[in-house]
Design an enzyme around this catalytic site. Structure first.
Site, PDB file in Angstrom:
ATOM      1  N   ASN A  11      48.476  37.341  59.394  1.00 46.45           N
ATOM      2  CA  ASN A  11      47.230  38.061  59.670  1.00 46.45           C
ATOM      3  C   ASN A  11      46.252  37.048  60.240  1.00 46.45           C
ATOM      4  OD1 ASN A  11      44.876  39.509  59.698  1.00 46.45           O
ATOM      5  ND2 ASN A  11      44.684  39.683  57.463  1.00 46.45           N
ATOM      6  N   LYS A  13      43.342  37.480  61.381  1.00 44.98           N
ATOM      7  CA  LYS A  13      41.923  37.802  61.155  1.00 44.98           C
ATOM      8  C   LYS A  13      41.169  37.615  62.481  1.00 44.98           C
ATOM      9  CE  LYS A  13      42.709  36.668  56.384  1.00 44.98           C
ATOM     10  NZ  LYS A  13      42.183  36.265  55.079  1.00 44.98           N
ATOM     11  N   HIS A  96      42.453  45.882  54.000  1.00 49.37           N
ATOM     12  CA  HIS A  96      42.312  44.469  53.649  1.00 49.37           C
ATOM     13  C   HIS A  96      41.010  44.290  52.864  1.00 49.37           C
ATOM     14  CE1 HIS A  96      41.890  40.157  53.907  1.00 49.37           C
ATOM     15  NE2 HIS A  96      43.182  40.113  54.189  1.00 49.37           N
ATOM     16  N   GLU A  98      38.802  42.129  53.011  1.00 56.92           N
ATOM     17  CA  GLU A  98      37.641  41.776  53.844  1.00 56.92           C
ATOM     18  C   GLU A  98      37.034  43.025  54.475  1.00 56.92           C
ATOM     19  OE1 GLU A  98      39.761  38.830  56.091  1.00 56.92           O
ATOM     20  OE2 GLU A  98      39.880  37.591  54.294  1.00 56.92           O
ATOM     21  N   GLU A 168      47.243  41.415  47.482  1.00 58.21           N
ATOM     22  CA  GLU A 168      46.467  40.216  47.810  1.00 58.21           C
ATOM     23  C   GLU A 168      45.317  40.057  46.815  1.00 58.21           C
ATOM     24  OE1 GLU A 168      47.055  39.160  52.225  1.00 58.21           O
ATOM     25  OE2 GLU A 168      45.399  40.561  52.136  1.00 58.21           O
ATOM     26  N   GLY A 174      42.296  32.678  51.050  1.00 56.01           N
ATOM     27  CA  GLY A 174      41.528  31.642  51.741  1.00 56.01           C
ATOM     28  C   GLY A 174      40.963  30.576  50.818  1.00 56.01           C
ATOM     29  N   SER A 214      46.789  32.603  50.144  1.00 62.30           N
ATOM     30  CA  SER A 214      47.135  31.180  50.221  1.00 62.30           C
ATOM     31  C   SER A 214      48.650  30.916  50.219  1.00 62.30           C
ATOM     32  CB  SER A 214      46.430  30.393  49.109  1.00 62.30           C
ATOM     33  OG  SER A 214      45.028  30.536  49.222  1.00 62.30           O
TER      34      SER A 214
HETATM   35  P1  13P Z   1      45.123  33.244  53.350  1.00 60.80           P
HETATM   36  O1  13P Z   1      46.615  33.104  53.529  1.00 60.80           O
HETATM   37  O2  13P Z   1      44.323  32.471  54.347  1.00 60.80           O
HETATM   38  O3  13P Z   1      44.726  33.035  51.931  1.00 60.80           O
HETATM   39  O4  13P Z   1      44.767  34.782  53.679  1.00 60.80           O
HETATM   40  C1  13P Z   1      45.496  35.777  53.053  1.00 60.80           C
HETATM   41  C2  13P Z   1      45.161  37.082  53.659  1.00 60.80           C
HETATM   42  O5  13P Z   1      44.069  37.591  53.488  1.00 60.80           O
HETATM   43  C3  13P Z   1      46.171  37.711  54.512  1.00 60.80           C
HETATM   44  O6  13P Z   1      45.816  39.012  54.831  1.00 60.80           O
END
Ligand code: 13P
Length: 252
Positions: A11, A13, A96, A98, A168, A174, A214
């Site tokens: 992903n 982002k 997601h 976010e 997640e 992150g 992560s």
């Molecule tokens: P990270 O792998 O950067 O922690 O992000 C995970 C994520 O949100 C994937 O959709």
């Protein structure tokens, strides 16, 4: 029962320009030829045409990171399922954390998006996960079960057996703070159990459930080896070819 194919989904982002996306896919495609995992990259909307073109003839599938549930109309700034399908998109990430946090997406909206994506002939990757406070207060299972229960409302057994769920935990996204293999496995097993309750064991055995938060080249193998974890939704580590390659080839 056939074994579920492991999915390594990146992903991106809000990262990479259309030019960088093409360079990345061109660099990745030969490296991942013939690997055992299903390889998916979820790119920003504007990168989709170039990414689909670059991925042609390879085993990389292209995903979008969001979509609107309506077919068309006065929704300034939005993109429909038909538009994505027309470009050659296979998967769409929805729900997601976010998007839930910064754009006010609700479980009901995610359910409408799942319906629209399936109707358009694409596959949703439905995200769920708890905050650190929810984990500390011991309501992770209830929270995730509720998110998934609403997201799946009205979907058929066949549809649920084909879609993908990504667990997640928000505190692991992150942050470099990965859930332990056991923590990730525990919640993925709870989600599979929920699908068995809502549908049946056969459906639950087919649905792929990914872990995200992560994931990196060093921890992918152990996480993906857990019985109820069928791969990963990877953020930061999916932006570098060498790191993502190691995740895709975690079993080699
Ligand atoms: P990270 O792998 O950067 O922690 O992000 C995970 C994520 O949100 C994937 O959709």
């Amino acid at each position: 029962m056939a074994k579920r194919t492991i999915m390594a989904a990146g992903n991106w982002k809000m990262n990479k320009t259309p030019t960088e996306a093409v360079e990345f896919i061109n660099g990745l495609k030969d490296i991942v030829t013939g690997c055992n995992s299903e390889v998916v990259t979820a790119v920003p909307f504007v990168c989709i045409p170039g990414a689909v073109e670059a991925a042609k003839g390879s085993n990389i599938k292209i995903a979008a990171q969001n979509v609107h549930w309506e077919a068309s109309g006065a929704y300034t700034g939005e993109v429909s399922c038909e538009m994505l399908k027309d470009l050659g998109v296979d998967y769409v990430i929805i729900g997601h954390s976010e998007r839930r946090e910064y754009f006010g997406e609700t479980n009901e909206m995610i359910n409408k998006k799942a319906r629209a994506i399936l109707d358009a002939g694409m596959i949703p990757i439905i995200c769920c996960g708890e905050t650190l406070t929810q984990r500390e207060q011991g309501v992770t299972a209830e929270h995730v079960r509720y998110q998934i229960k609403v997201a799946l409302l009205g979907l058929s057994a066949q549809e649920v057996s084909e879609l993908v769920i990504a667990y997640e935990p928000i505190w692991a996204i992150g942050t470099g703070k990965t859930a332990t293999d056991e923590q990730a496995e525990e919640v993925c097993a709870i989600i599979r159990q929920l699908i068995a309750e809502l549908y049946d064991n056969d459906v639950a055995e087919k649905t792929r459930i990914l872990y995200g938060g992560s994931v990196n080249a060093g921890n992918a193998k152990a996480l993906f080896s857990m019985p109820n974890i069928d791969g990963g939704l990877v953020g930061g580590a999916s932006l570098k070819i060498d790191a993502f390659e190691k995740i895709v080839k975690h079993d080699q």
